[in-house]
Write a protein that holds these residues in place. Sequence first.
Motif, PDB file in Angstrom:
ATOM      1  N   ILE A   1       0.851  -1.181   0.000  1.00  0.00           N
ATOM      2  CA  ILE A   1       0.000   0.000   0.000  1.00  0.00           C
ATOM      3  C   ILE A   1       0.891   1.237   0.000  1.00  0.00           C
ATOM      4  N   LYS A   2       0.353   2.330  -0.501  1.00  0.00           N
ATOM      5  CA  LYS A   2       1.077   3.595  -0.499  1.00  0.00           C
ATOM      6  C   LYS A   2       0.236   4.604   0.266  1.00  0.00           C
ATOM      7  N   VAL A   3       0.867   5.267   1.240  1.00  0.00           N
ATOM      8  CA  VAL A   3       0.204   6.258   2.066  1.00  0.00           C
ATOM      9  C   VAL A   3       0.782   7.626   1.710  1.00  0.00           C
ATOM     10  N   ALA A   4      -0.085   8.600   1.413  1.00  0.00           N
ATOM     11  CA  ALA A   4       0.339   9.969   1.115  1.00  0.00           C
ATOM     12  C   ALA A   4      -0.335  10.913   2.101  1.00  0.00           C
ATOM     13  N   VAL A   5       0.449  11.837   2.661  1.00  0.00           N
ATOM     14  CA  VAL A   5      -0.054  12.778   3.665  1.00  0.00           C
ATOM     15  C   VAL A   5       0.083  14.196   3.110  1.00  0.00           C
ATOM     16  N   ARG A   6      -1.065  14.879   2.989  1.00  0.00           N
ATOM     17  CA  ARG A   6      -1.056  16.274   2.558  1.00  0.00           C
ATOM     18  C   ARG A   6      -1.610  17.122   3.692  1.00  0.00           C
ATOM     19  N   PRO A   7      -1.072  18.253   3.989  1.00  0.00           N
ATOM     20  CA  PRO A   7      -0.161  19.048   3.195  1.00  0.00           C
ATOM     21  C   PRO A   7       1.321  18.805   3.511  1.00  0.00           C
ATOM     22  N   ALA A   8       1.658  17.759   4.222  1.00  0.00           N
ATOM     23  CA  ALA A   8       3.052  17.505   4.603  1.00  0.00           C
ATOM     24  C   ALA A   8       3.922  17.086   3.419  1.00  0.00           C
TER      25      ALA A   8
ATOM     26  N   VAL B   1      -5.217  15.755   4.585  1.00  0.00           N
ATOM     27  CA  VAL B   1      -5.845  14.551   4.061  1.00  0.00           C
ATOM     28  C   VAL B   1      -4.800  13.452   3.961  1.00  0.00           C
ATOM     29  N   VAL B   2      -5.184  12.246   4.342  1.00  0.00           N
ATOM     30  CA  VAL B   2      -4.358  11.065   4.133  1.00  0.00           C
ATOM     31  C   VAL B   2      -5.036  10.252   3.036  1.00  0.00           C
ATOM     32  N   SER B   3      -4.252   9.868   2.025  1.00  0.00           N
ATOM     33  CA  SER B   3      -4.767   9.037   0.934  1.00  0.00           C
ATOM     34  C   SER B   3      -4.006   7.724   0.922  1.00  0.00           C
ATOM     35  N   VAL B   4      -4.727   6.641   0.713  1.00  0.00           N
ATOM     36  CA  VAL B   4      -4.122   5.310   0.660  1.00  0.00           C
ATOM     37  C   VAL B   4      -4.484   4.663  -0.664  1.00  0.00           C
ATOM     38  N   GLU B   5      -3.460   4.159  -1.349  1.00  0.00           N
ATOM     39  CA  GLU B   5      -3.654   3.335  -2.538  1.00  0.00           C
ATOM     40  C   GLU B   5      -3.358   1.910  -2.106  1.00  0.00           C
ATOM     41  N   ALA B   6      -4.339   1.029  -2.248  1.00  0.00           N
ATOM     42  CA  ALA B   6      -4.168  -0.344  -1.775  1.00  0.00           C
ATOM     43  C   ALA B   6      -4.921  -1.315  -2.673  1.00  0.00           C
ATOM     44  N   PRO B   7      -4.343  -2.497  -2.897  1.00  0.00           N
ATOM     45  CA  PRO B   7      -5.084  -3.514  -3.652  1.00  0.00           C
ATOM     46  C   PRO B   7      -6.241  -4.042  -2.797  1.00  0.00           C
ATOM     47  N   SER B   8      -7.228  -4.595  -3.446  1.00  0.00           N
ATOM     48  CA  SER B   8      -8.383  -5.117  -2.706  1.00  0.00           C
ATOM     49  C   SER B   8      -8.021  -6.310  -1.831  1.00  0.00           C
TER      50      SER B   8
END
Length: 175
Positions: free
Chosen positions: A105-112, A142-149
Amino acid sequence: MRTLAGLSIVCAALLAPLTACTSDHTEAKKPAQPSRSSDPGSAEVTATPGSSGQPSAQQPPELDADETLAGRRKATTGNASFAFGKGKKGDALIVAVRCQGTGKIKVAVRPAHASFPLECLADQVSTTYNQLAVSGVDRSGVVSVEAPSSVRWSMTVGRGAPAQEEAPTATTESR
């Protein structure tokens, strides 16, 4: 306290000047609330599911008593984003992720402007704590996560005093 030891693969994906991170791949004595040392960065605690008292990817990680909740996401599969609240100036942002299932999974933190990958495994629950102590993390975001099902994940975002870095120690090499 979450224990931290050794460098983690997560470090390579973080913005190096922004945070430091380490990892401990041992089972915690109190898995529901793994301990944190004075090192900034992240700690990873893994546990085998089905053991009594072990964490589950169903429930988001817990924060330490001196940390405040900014946002939380219960068990999720696939991609998702959620907002977290504003904090006090000078506080660090804590992003705690728990996952289980085969995949990355990839976690992205904005505005950091920080992101990090996490490798999740089918046969164990992994919990990773990341601390970001840089300017701007006191703002909401906002925290966004890209993850496979195939991966189930949950997350807690919190605020707390930045961990103090330990002074480097000198070592001598014998030949």
